[in-house]
Structures are given as C-alpha cells and as structure tokens.
Design an enzyme around this catalytic site. Sequence first.
Site, PDB file in Angstrom:
ATOM      1  CB  ALA A 236       0.278  -2.502  11.702  1.00 51.49           C
ATOM      2  CG  MET A 237      -0.128  -3.438   4.966  1.00 52.39           C
ATOM      3  SD  MET A 237      -1.005  -1.928   4.484  1.00 52.39           S
ATOM      4  CE  MET A 237      -2.290  -2.649   3.458  1.00 52.39           C
ATOM      5  CD  GLU A 238      -5.155  -2.044   5.647  1.00 49.13           C
ATOM      6  OE1 GLU A 238      -5.723  -1.323   4.802  1.00 49.13           O
ATOM      7  OE2 GLU A 238      -4.206  -1.639   6.351  1.00 49.13           O
ATOM      8  CG  ASN A 239      -0.609  -6.859   3.989  1.00 53.81           C
ATOM      9  OD1 ASN A 239      -0.598  -5.997   3.141  1.00 53.81           O
ATOM     10  ND2 ASN A 239       0.276  -6.927   4.969  1.00 53.81           N
TER      11      ASN A 239
ATOM     12  CG  HIS B  65      -8.014  -1.695   7.926  1.00 59.13           C
ATOM     13  ND1 HIS B  65      -8.788  -0.786   7.255  1.00 59.13           N
ATOM     14  CD2 HIS B  65      -6.946  -0.988   8.409  1.00 59.13           C
ATOM     15  CE1 HIS B  65      -8.232   0.413   7.321  1.00 59.13           C
ATOM     16  NE2 HIS B  65      -7.123   0.322   8.020  1.00 59.13           N
TER      17      HIS B  65
ATOM     18  CG  HIS C 158      -6.381   0.735  12.683  1.00 58.24           C
ATOM     19  ND1 HIS C 158      -7.102   1.899  12.644  1.00 58.24           N
ATOM     20  CD2 HIS C 158      -5.846   0.584  11.436  1.00 58.24           C
ATOM     21  CE1 HIS C 158      -7.010   2.437  11.434  1.00 58.24           C
ATOM     22  NE2 HIS C 158      -6.250   1.657  10.688  1.00 58.24           N
ATOM     23  CD  GLU C 159      -3.267  -2.018  10.659  1.00 53.61           C
ATOM     24  OE1 GLU C 159      -3.779  -2.241   9.542  1.00 53.61           O
ATOM     25  OE2 GLU C 159      -2.860  -0.883  10.981  1.00 53.61           O
TER      26      GLU C 159
ATOM     27  CD  GLU D 127      -2.878   1.171   2.360  1.00 61.01           C
ATOM     28  OE1 GLU D 127      -3.682   2.103   2.455  1.00 61.01           O
ATOM     29  OE2 GLU D 127      -2.811   0.266   3.194  1.00 61.01           O
TER      30      GLU D 127
END
Length: 875
Positions: free
Chosen positions: A273-276, A312, A308-309, A140
Amino acid sequence: MSVLPLDATSATATPRTIWLSDYTPPEYLIDHVHLTFRLAPKATRVISRITFRPNPEAQGLGEGALVLDGEDLRLIWAKIDGTALGEADYRLSEAALTVPAARLPEGGFVWEAEVEIAPQDNTALEGLYMSKGMYCTQCEAEGFRKITYYPDRPDVMAPFDVRIEGDAPILLSNGNRGETGAGYAEWHDPWPKPTYLFALVAGDLRAYSDQFTTASGREVDLNIYVRPGDEGYCAYAMDALKRSMIWDEQVYGREYDLDLFNIVAVDDFNMGAMENKGLNIFNSKYVLASPETATDQDYAFIERIIAHEYFHNWTGNRITCRDWFQLCLKEGLTVFRDQQFSADARSAPVQRIGDVLNLRARQFREDAGPLAHPVRPASFVEINNFYTATVYEKGAELIRMLRLLVGEGAYRAALDLYFDRHDGQACTIEDWLQVFEDTTLRDLSQFKRWYEQAGTPRLTVTSTYQDGRLVLKLAQRTDPTPNQPLKEPLLFPVALGLLGQDGRELRPTQIVEMADPEMELVFDDLPEAPVLSVLREFSAPVILEIEQDFAARATLFAHDTDPFNRWEAGRSLSREVLCAMITDGTAPNPDYISALAAVVQDDTLDHEFRALCASLPSEDALANDLAEAGVVPDPSSIHEKRRALEQSIAAALAPIYTRLFETLTDKDGYSPDAASAGRSSLRNVALRALTRVHGPELAQTQFETATNMTDQLAAFGALLDHGGDVAQQASMAFYDQWHENRIVMDKWFMLQIAHAAPDEAAQVAHRLTEHADFDWKNPNRFRAVIAGLTSANPAGFHAPSGAGYQFLADWLIRMDGKNPQTAARMSTAFETWARYDVDRQALIQEALKRISDTPNLSRDMSEMVARMRAGYQGA
C-alpha cells in the site's frame, strides 16, 4: 511505503552511486503547485504551474540553475513568468530538464509546462499507469518525474491544487474535494507535501462509505473505492481504519487533519500500500475480505496495513524525510506504531513472536549476506532496492529499543516534542534522536551507531554460580559485513530474569544497558542456581549465544513468565532436535515431544501461542542454523528430517490433537477476531497432524464443508501435503470454486508449488506459468508463483539439478524488461548462496551471471546482482 521503476529503456550503462555525504539543499523551494491532467490512455497531457523561490540555505552552494527531474516525458512547451522558452533556453536529457541561472529571473518565478505521457504503456507501475482500465499513480520514491518535470526529492514540499479532466466516473487526488462537474474534478491539498505523496486515481469505481468524528469533534468522510462488485468486501478494512484513527488519537495524540480520507483498491500494485496524503492506494489483497475468501492471516494483514498507512499521516506525511537515506525515519517508526496497534488489538505476546519471526526470517538473513546494509545506508544506486527488511523491521526494532531505554513516559514526551518541533518539515535521523536527547538529557551518540552499522550483533552470556552468588558475563560483537569490516560496540537493552528450577521467579525482570564490549553482573543471596531468562520480549535485535542444557530450556518452556522467552525456549529445543537428526541421524528426542505435549494441551495458554509452539522452525531457518554451526546445509536432508519430526510429533500427540480438533470447533460462526483466529489456528495445527497420522478423510470433510477460507485453505494444504489423487481432486475442486476470484487464485497458485515434492517443485512452477490464469505482468500473481518456489519450498528451489535456479533466472530476466522493481525484489532468493555446497554455489553463480549479461538490464536489477556477485567473488 511502496515504489517501482518504469522500464529498462531508462537504465544507464554506468549507474551512478548516490552518497549521503553528498547531500546539498535544493536550489529552489516551491510555494504552490497547480496541475491539470487531461487523461487519455496513450496520450495524457499534464499541465503544470509551479511557483518557485530561491532557497536561502542553498545560496552559494550551487550554480543557481533550475534542475527539474523528468523521465519518459514528451515536452510540448514550457514558460517562465509567461514567456515561452526556446530550445536554446534549456538543456534536455533523458533524466532532467535544466534551465541555466542566466535564463532565470532574480527572486521567485513561475514555471509552466505541458508534457505528454502514455499511462497504458507503463508496465512498471510507477508514475501514472493503468490497471485494468483504471488510471493510478505510484510516486514513491521517484515516480513523479515520470508525470511531469519537477524537483522530485522529498525535501521540496508544497501545497497542491489538482484538476483532473476525463470521462471516468470517479476522479480522485490528494486533499479535500473542490469544484466538480461533468468530466472534471478539482482537489486542494492544503498541507505541503513532497511529490512522492502525490496521488491520482480515475476509473469506474464504487465507494464503500462511512464517517468518523475526531476527538475535537470534526466530521471526516471515509471512503473505500473498489471495482464494481467488490463493495461487499470492504467492511473489515473500514472497521480497521476507524479503529486506527481512534488508537492514534488515544496513544499518540494525533488527530486526522483533512475533511475526508479515501482508500482505493488496485489490482496491479508492486507493494502492499501507499500512504499518499488523504488518498491511500492499496493492493487489493490488503483491502478486500470476506469470511469465504480471506483467511484469519489475511484479516490480520489488512488490519495492520490499513493502520500502517493511516499512521503515516503524521509519521511520514506531516513530518517526512529530508532525503531517501532517511527512509527508516518514516518507515521504522511507522512499523513500530503498527506493531503496537496490532499488539493492542490482538495478543501482545503472539504479536511479538510474529514480529521476531519475521525479523529473523527476512532481516537477519539480509544482515548475514551480500545485501547487508545499515538501517540508514551510506549510498545507493537505485533507492527502490533499499525498501528492505533492514529499513522497515530493523528500523522498528531501533524505535522499540529506544522506548525501552528511556521509558514509556519519556518516549511519549519525546514524540510530542518531535511532532511540535518538526511538523511540516523534512527531517533526518539526527533530528529524531535530538528530541530524545532534549527530553531525557541523555547522550545517544552511541545508540546512533545502530543506524550506521550493518550486521546483527551477537550477545554472548556466560554464568557461574557458587554459594548464593551468580556472576554473569556479557559480551557483544558484530561480525564484518560488506564494506564494513570493523564494528564499534552498540548500546542496547538486555531484559533479564532469573527463575528457580521449579519455574518460580527468583528476581523480577530488570533492564541492563549493554554499552561496552564486555560487562559483568553480580546477583547475591540467591537460594539456588537460577535458570537464566535472557533477552525477555526480545529486548534487542541480536543473536543470543548462551549455553543452556536441555533441562534448563525445558524449565523455561514449561514455566517462563515471559511468553516470548517461553516460546523461544521451545523453539531452541526443536532446533537442537532437528539439527541432531540432520547431522547425526539421531531419532527425535522424546523429552522434547513430551515438553511440547505439555504446552499444547495447556488450556490456560493462549490458543495462538500454543499453535506457534507447535510449529517447527522453517527449512530456511534450519539451513541458517546449520551454517552458523559450521555445517554445510543440505536442503533435501533438512526437508526430509523436518517432515520426520512432524510425523513423530503427530503420532505422539494424536490423542491430544483429536481432543483439540473436536473441542475447538467454532459453533458460533466465523469471526476474524484474535480469540477466534487463535482457536482456528490451533485446530488446524491439529488437522494437519491428524491427516499425517490417520489419512486424508478428516481434511477432505473439512475441505468440502468449510464455510470460511481459513478452514478450507488449511484443509486444502493438508490434502496437498498428503499427495496422490486426493490432492489432485482437491486442487481441481478449489479451482472450479474460485477461478473467478483473483485474490483467492493467488493462493491456489502458491500452495500447489509450496506443497510439491522438492524434486518436482520447479516443474510444477513451470507448468503453472503456462496456465491460462497466470498473468505474469500482475505482481501478485507473479509473486505467488515465484515465492511459492523460492520461499515456500526451499528444498525444491535448491534441488541439486539447479532447475529452481534456472527457473528463477528465466523469469527475473523476463520481468525485468517490464517491471524492474518486482524483478529486483524477487532476486533476493539468491542472497543466501554462501550457505551451500560448492556445486549449488556454482549453479547460483551461473544464474546470476546470466542475469548480469542480459542486454539492457535495469538499474534495479544491475545493482542487486552486482552486490550478490561481489559477495560470491569475495568468498
């Protein structure tokens, strides 16, 4: 939630502006993607097999060509329907591969290609890169184009099958696990997703595992993957994940939809962080925790970011954005959801105060400067630059207002309709607002202006009282912002209460909808002139302008039944006292100190709330207050007077703080729960005050005997603030104890700069960049040093010599050549130039020009500097 660019070589001489109004649907949609990765640090091969079909909605809008984004890729071969393409069959540029319509079969076709990339050389941490021997991705917003050729846009969604070949023990990707064997693993993600949610991780990792049973009875395997030796630091993150899953089922009716959920902790990561989908990738600092290494604040951040992640999965993954202009659709909504979760998990009033402090410190500041932009921007050059407080925090405030305007029941009904109607789709703000209009039959066209107008509205409230009648006049305005000189009136809720002079409620809270530039309210049969409690719970993200004398605000500070406005009244009093000390040289107001003492020692109040009341406004907030009042702020004077007030409060409240310090000791051992954290917070407020009054002995004892990082770090900060030999000895002892812990050492770097004398801060920062443990290519370590100066020591950053500006410019130029996104984000320290005197403005302009004149500057940094310089030149 996170993004990054690769390197300066991909920057263009004349960056192209992308406009929301130019959106067109993709020429082709994708039914299926199969990727094979043959991992090698310097020469990873990626083989893609992608099934395309024409998009009916795009017919007649374009030329029918197949345009595949791709950057920093070496094409080995390409085929369409099994036929190899020659060089005459496509056009290749630095940014894309294009196959003309004439070369494409009618109807659908299969594209195949093999490319080579070099993860080890990817210092920007975008696409596929390596972190200390671990393969990791961050896609992203537009990182997938650095992995293979693909229409890298969020409105192209497809199910993915992935095969990973390599010698790493752990090979992970999105979705559910497929066949595995020696040297390979296959993954299947059945849910269509855009490329920004793609993830791959490979390395020598250990799993901290658990299970979760969903509301419908499905068993989900949970894993947190970490480096060997970090397994003992995962328990809290796992607990937070399971609580998040339960909360989302109970509050939003959202159940998890895969057989497993994986989290990976990565040291080198540009964001939190990232919600993959099914494979969340986290900055290690937001996963790893133990009482000895993490503070109460660290635990709260971990809890919130894990939530949060995870949230998502529905608000971002199952329903995503049509284009990057709609970023707030997933981020604002998910931030609001994580705020709700944290409020339920902890103290709702404290959570609300913290959210507003963050909003004002980051987003109001953004709205007031050259980087102001709407929650949904109209254009951008580099999308990475719009992962901002406006999109996230202000975006969340819009959701909060919408919920307040329609009511909790209608909000939940609208969300249910949103999930039912748009599951599996890439949506817009119009889609989001439409479900509320359909649910409530309200016209929200005026509310939509919040997404389109930059700037923080101002709400002015005046009142007259006579013979039992109160007349309130409310007026709204929004000042001009870059490229938006004229503003239309907005719709927002104003939560209003009326108190008697003794603090009793004369009228319960009522919600007033402010829609016109001006409105009038009348209240009859009041027994006395009321004290106004306006904007309760901070019901709208506006600046409140109201004339209230000291006595009225003292009444609110002592009695308001709305905790937010009670805190707000105390904050207003402290600002008034500090501004008078700074501008007029007056002594601290004893009435304020007495009012504060009454709140601090009120044992019926939440401990954390009392600690927040005892904390003074930041130096940056005071600089903004002075600028708002037409006074040019002097950072040195602000620092001096703020410390003077802290000293006066400490001396006056020393007996109270002594009692609190003694009685709030946690005799049952450390716990990160909200109640324990509140006690620790108030106790450590007392410690800092007592260190100012009585010297360092109490802090030294706590530093040496602390069994948890919360208490040790608080004592360390108090000793650094005291200065002298005790500070130096504490710094050496802390380093000796923690130099092998990478996350704790970030705190060591930051605190030394944060507590340095302003005229020495830039020198301290420079000295620390020469320390053997300063790895400037690691974003966490880089941010610790840079933010230690620019955010935590504003008087040092704005020292009259300009040394702070020179230091920041030097490091931004250096970092931009390796990691443009990290550099661009840190450049926002310059955005408040307009507040200061002409000498400081000239020094900042000189620093910005030096950055701008740097050869091969990235697109990220070029846009940020250009926007800030445009503001300067327009002053």
